[in-house]
Structures are given as C-alpha cells and as structure tokens.
Design a protein around this motif. Sequence first.
Motif, short mmCIF file in Angstrom:
data_model
loop_
_atom_site.label_atom_id
_atom_site.label_comp_id
_atom_site.label_asym_id
_atom_site.label_seq_id
_atom_site.Cartn_x
_atom_site.Cartn_y
_atom_site.Cartn_z
N SER B 38 5.33 -17.78 -4.91
CA SER B 38 4.47 -17.61 -6.08
C SER B 38 3.04 -17.81 -5.62
O SER B 38 2.80 -18.10 -4.45
CB SER B 38 4.85 -18.59 -7.17
N GLU B 39 2.10 -17.65 -6.54
CA GLU B 39 0.73 -17.81 -6.07
C GLU B 39 -0.10 -18.72 -6.95
O GLU B 39 0.13 -18.84 -8.15
CB GLU B 39 0.04 -16.45 -5.88
N ASP B 41 -3.74 -19.56 -8.42
CA ASP B 41 -5.04 -19.01 -8.71
C ASP B 41 -6.03 -20.12 -8.32
O ASP B 41 -6.08 -21.15 -8.98
CB ASP B 41 -5.09 -18.70 -10.21
N THR B 68 -4.61 -17.20 -2.87
CA THR B 68 -5.31 -15.92 -2.93
C THR B 68 -6.73 -16.06 -2.39
O THR B 68 -7.33 -17.13 -2.44
CB THR B 68 -5.34 -15.34 -4.36
N TYR B 209 2.92 -5.82 -8.39
CA TYR B 209 3.83 -5.97 -9.54
C TYR B 209 4.77 -4.78 -9.67
O TYR B 209 4.32 -3.64 -9.67
CB TYR B 209 3.03 -6.01 -10.84
N GLY B 240 7.03 -7.87 -5.89
CA GLY B 240 6.26 -8.71 -6.81
C GLY B 240 6.70 -8.49 -8.23
O GLY B 240 6.96 -7.36 -8.66
N GLY B 242 6.24 -10.36 -12.48
CA GLY B 242 5.49 -11.32 -13.27
C GLY B 242 5.71 -11.09 -14.74
O GLY B 242 6.03 -9.98 -15.16
N HIS B 301 8.35 -12.20 -5.18
CA HIS B 301 7.05 -12.87 -5.26
C HIS B 301 6.66 -12.88 -6.74
O HIS B 301 6.47 -11.81 -7.32
CB HIS B 301 6.04 -12.10 -4.41
N MET B 303 4.20 -13.49 -9.62
CA MET B 303 2.79 -13.70 -9.94
C MET B 303 2.67 -13.90 -11.44
O MET B 303 2.82 -12.97 -12.21
CB MET B 303 1.97 -12.47 -9.51
N TYR B 305 0.11 -15.12 -13.52
CA TYR B 305 -1.27 -15.49 -13.79
C TYR B 305 -1.41 -16.08 -15.20
O TYR B 305 -1.02 -15.44 -16.18
CB TYR B 305 -2.16 -14.26 -13.63
#
Lengths: 157, 352
Positions: B38-39, B41, B68, B209, B240, B242, B301, B303, B305
């Motif tokens: 995962s990422e 921010d 990132t 995505y 990816g 999300g 993955h 994402m 946000y």
Amino acid sequence: MYKVRRWVVRHSRFFEAVYRTFEPVIIKLHPVWKRIGYGRVEAPVRFVEKNVKGFLFDCQMCGKCALSSTGMSCPMNCPKNLRNGPCGGVRANGHCEVEPEMRCVWVDAWEGSQQMKGSDKIHAVQLPVDNRIKGSSSWLREVRQVVETHDPDSPAN
Amino acid sequence: MKFDDEPVPGYSLPILPGHTSPGRFERVLRAGKFAITSEIDPPDSADPAEVLKRAAVFDGYVDAINATDGSGANCHMSSVGVCSLLTRVGYSTILQISCRDRNRIAIQGEILGAAAMGACNLLCLTGDGVQAGDHPQAKPVFDLDSMSLLETARTMRDESRFQSGRKLTSPPKLFLGGAANPFVPPRDWRPHRTAKKAAAGAQFIQTQYCFDVPLLREYMAKVNDLGLLEGPNRIFILPGIGPLASARGAKWIRENVPGVHIPDAVIKRLEGAENQKEEGKRLCMDLLQEIREIPGVSGAHIMAYRQEHAVAEIIEKTGVLEGRVPWYPGRDNPEDLNPESPDALSSTPETV
C-alpha cells in the motif's frame, strides 16, 4: 511542424528506406569529411541537418538520433523527453497528458514502427541523452562511429 | 526504548540465493505468497510522528509500504525521508523515485542514501508532468526516464558502479520495480513495454488503478506469452486497486487524473448504490477477488488515498492473506511497536 511530422510518421516505411540509402552515402564520404576536417564541416552539416530534420520531424537536435528506432517520431517532442516509450498518462484518445491538443509522440511512434522493416528496434532500451552533444550533428557522429568500429586503428579525427 | 542488546530496527535480512535484496518484500514474493503493498501519502510536515502514524494504519496487513515521490507533481516530504523514518522502526518500504525533479547526479546519490538507510525496494517512475501539480511553474527535469533509471539502478547494484563508470565501494542491494499502465493507449504495446522494463532491470511491477479486469487479463496473458513470469529473471506483477469514494469522485478522477481508466459500468454501479462509499469499498473487494484469480498475478497494490483505514477492512474481508500476518514492528514483540501505533499508547517508554 506538427502536421508534417504526423505525415512523416504515417509514411515511416518510406523515410526508413530514404535513411537506409542516405546513411551509406554519408559514410562513404568519410574521406571527404576527414580531408576538410570534421571540426570545420560540423557547422554546415549541422545547419542542413537542423533544417531538414527540423522541418520533417520537429527535430530538437539532441545529438543522438533515435528516429529509426522510434517509428520516425522524434522522442524529444515528448514533454517528458521520454526515450523508451509512453508514460502511463496517455489519454484515452491517444493524446498527451501534458499537452492535450497533441497526440502522444509514443502512440505515433508505435504505429510508425510497426510499418517499418526494423519494427523490433523499438524494443531496445535507449540510453539517456548525453547533454554535452546536444545541438551537434548526429549524422557526422554516426559516420565517425561506424568508421571507428570498422577500422579502430584509424580514428576518424 | 532500549539502547543495549536490541536488534537495530530496520535490520537487513540475510540475502537468500536467487534474491537481490535483504528485504522482506522480495522474500514474500519469491516464496510464492500473495503480497500486499500500500502507499503512504507523505505529509506536508516536518514532524516524523505524522509519518509513523500513517504507517501504523497498515500494521499487519501489508508486506511493504510505498513512499511516494511528489505524487501528482505535488510537493510533500521526500520519499527518502519517509523511507528512512519507516526503516528505523523496521517497516519494509518501497522507495519511489521519479525522474521529474532530479538529474542523474541527484538520483544516484539518493539511491545510495536510501539503501544506506535500509530501503530495500526501489520503484522507478517517470513521474507526472509538473502541470498536474501545485507548482506548475517548476522546471521539469526528466534527465532520465523510468527505463534508464532502472538501468542505472541495476548497474549500481550488479556492477557496483555509477553511470559514469566510477566504482562504488559498496553497492545498494535493491529489489527493483517499475510501473505499468495496461489500461491506456497504445495498449498492444504495453506488455512489450513491461518486457523492456524487465530487460532494463525491473523485478516487480505495480500497475495503475485497475477498474477494468478484462483489460488486465488480456495484459497478463500477453506478459505471460512473452515469458516474463517464469525463470530466474521472472517479474512479479502487483495490479493496483483502490476504493472509490463516490460516483462524483470517480468522474472527477477519470477526467482530471492522468492515466486512470474507469469504465462507465463502474460509475453506474456507484450511482445506483445507497451508500456510495461502502459500495466503493465493496467494488474494490470484488476487484481484488477477481484479480487474485488471474494467472500470474503475484499480489496487489492498494492505493486508498484518504481512505487508508479501509485497507485493513478490504484485506480482512477478502481474506487474500490466507491467515498470514505480514511482519510489522511489534508483531512478535509488543515492545517494538511503532510509537505512533494506537496500541502503543498504553505502554510508557522506559527512561534511558
């Protein structure tokens, strides 16, 4: 010019043939370039190259021409100067993420390359540009490189 | 906190045969487990606690956290800074480097610095154009592109030298990755471009995505046909995904975020839902289930946000980890918990 360069990409196979004829000619002229001196011949050749390729390909004179590997679409017209293919931001209509009015240079490159004999060349990894040679003639550099690889004992300089 | 007889947080694992990095992420993939990344921010702040707080959300659910690098061309804390903070408490990180903001001198220095700080994974990206972010007046650098960045990083690792040829005394032991976007034109080239990335050094791929599974399936089949998913130099692909927050949000993303392809059916599904946010999460879970079934997919993955808390729920409910609990600081010894983890609040730190 945008329209000209799009037309050239559509006729990439023809321009590939032109280059294949042209390249051996300038290489054969090596003794002439050598006699005049590569340093002295650089300016006039650069002038011709810049104008011809500028008109046809919107050439940016990066000094390391990759047109024959990029479907005759100059990668330096990509706003990100990508030399190895399109980024992930290409719009659904095939246009550029940064300049929405412009078709992605690499979408064109892919189409152009598929018409060419050397259609596999687009899969080779291109090294980054050497900024020192920006603005110089890639034709003369090519000649010198070819001559030096064939006959390493007689440097073209 | 202890200073004596304590394994250094972020310590490196022994590099196993066939591996290139001392990190957990590569081990999980090579062991054939379905990996989750995962990422984070990165914050607009100089406070390390904010980074740790954002990482704690993923405790026990992810195998590596992407840091990132100025995503969307917006200015944030640097990815090397984030990775350094995270590796200090033991997290497995994926350092992202984009070519937009630095030339080859800065990038190679950054790779060495990050590897010295314990970053084991590097995701090489081109980066969004500056027009997309909060500093459109900035100079775009793009000295390298994602491909030559991969090649450069690989040269540093395998040949122990800079691009200039100058020798390194100790090479960065990295697991190298690249990005792919199978959902935008020229689509028939995208698998070949992934092959080119593999040739340049990529060992794992994280995609943009995915909201269109048939397109992903097509891409995976072609990647497999190109022989990229077998042999010692195989690549690992993590599509990816999300959660979308609402149909309106989805439409906005589709029109304003470069490279995100969202089919109309997805937007219709969200519009038809009573609670669009919940439906967005359910959609993400459905996608994860479908993606997991595609042959050759090695993980996902996620994402999320501004919905980072949803990651745990998505993984929990889909059961993609099959009972596995990815390592996190404090998993085996609660004393090592990330100090910003909610569970860590109860324990009082010892005085030194």
